[in-house]
Write an enzyme that holds these catalytic residues in place. Sequence first.
Site, short mmCIF file in Angstrom:
data_model
loop_
_atom_site.label_atom_id
_atom_site.label_comp_id
_atom_site.label_asym_id
_atom_site.label_seq_id
_atom_site.Cartn_x
_atom_site.Cartn_y
_atom_site.Cartn_z
N SER A 131 -79.64 7.66 -91.86
CA SER A 131 -79.31 8.93 -91.22
C SER A 131 -80.30 9.99 -91.69
O SER A 131 -80.88 9.88 -92.78
CB SER A 131 -77.90 9.38 -91.60
OG SER A 131 -77.63 10.70 -91.17
N TYR B 168 -71.46 10.77 -97.63
CA TYR B 168 -72.22 10.18 -96.53
C TYR B 168 -73.72 10.28 -96.81
O TYR B 168 -74.47 9.30 -96.65
CB TYR B 168 -71.86 10.89 -95.24
CG TYR B 168 -72.53 10.33 -94.00
CD1 TYR B 168 -72.05 9.18 -93.39
CD2 TYR B 168 -73.65 10.96 -93.44
CE1 TYR B 168 -72.65 8.67 -92.25
CE2 TYR B 168 -74.26 10.45 -92.30
CZ TYR B 168 -73.75 9.30 -91.72
OH TYR B 168 -74.36 8.80 -90.60
#
Length: 265
Positions: free
Chosen positions: A141, A154
């Site tokens: 990501s 995350y």
Amino acid sequence: MARFTGKSIIVTGAGSGIGRAAATLFAAEGGQVIAADKKGAEATAAAIRDAGGTAHGVDMDAGNEEDVVRTIALACDKFGGLDVMFANAGISGGMANIFDTDVSLITEVLRVNLIGPFLAIKHAAPRIAERGQGAIILTASVAGIRSGAGSPAYSASKAGVINLAQVSAQQLSGSNVRVNAICPGLTETGMTQSVFDYAREAGKIDRVGRLNPLRRGAAPEELARVALFLASEDASYVNGQAIAVDGGLSSSHPVTKQEYGRTSA
């Protein structure tokens, strides 16, 4: 194109979003696909078969080693081996800051988002190497590149995925197994669907993705096409890389500044 004719391919997180788009595109280019997910995998596989492709759905927890081993064995049994592993499954872990993040939450996020790709590499790479060459693609990501695009749990997990791609590419030297990661920006997937749905209902869809130069979020297919490129011989000399697919967001990462104890606009 038919870049994957006769190739055996596993896609995790294939029940929705980027995984479903990638499984569909792999099959459309001749791939024999194992669509794996905790839910929705067989629906993806059925849609592929209805379109004339080859696919098998399997229930799988990407962070569970027994499930990973079983899924890889299934691909080898059904399709004679393994050529491509797309370790795409992941969870968001919410948006809590460091001080509000429970240890159990970050443990679960790391289990799925980082241990999952580790297990995929550990067990898929030897089987891919048996074929003489192949590719592993990991979903990281832009949140793993620098701060400002995700929660601490995350972001840390995805930073680990980027490093894992680099380390594993080195440790697979001489095997002809390439390992790369894609780094999505804001993409309309099962994980982010509520954001897009709310924006549409509120008449604010034009504000989604407004911080990147393209001024929009991504469709899952836009990420899937980059994963297919990295899996294909078109990327035969691309190895150990993390490719940002984010509309230009990570060229700057503009964010609202945060200070300890308060937020300033």
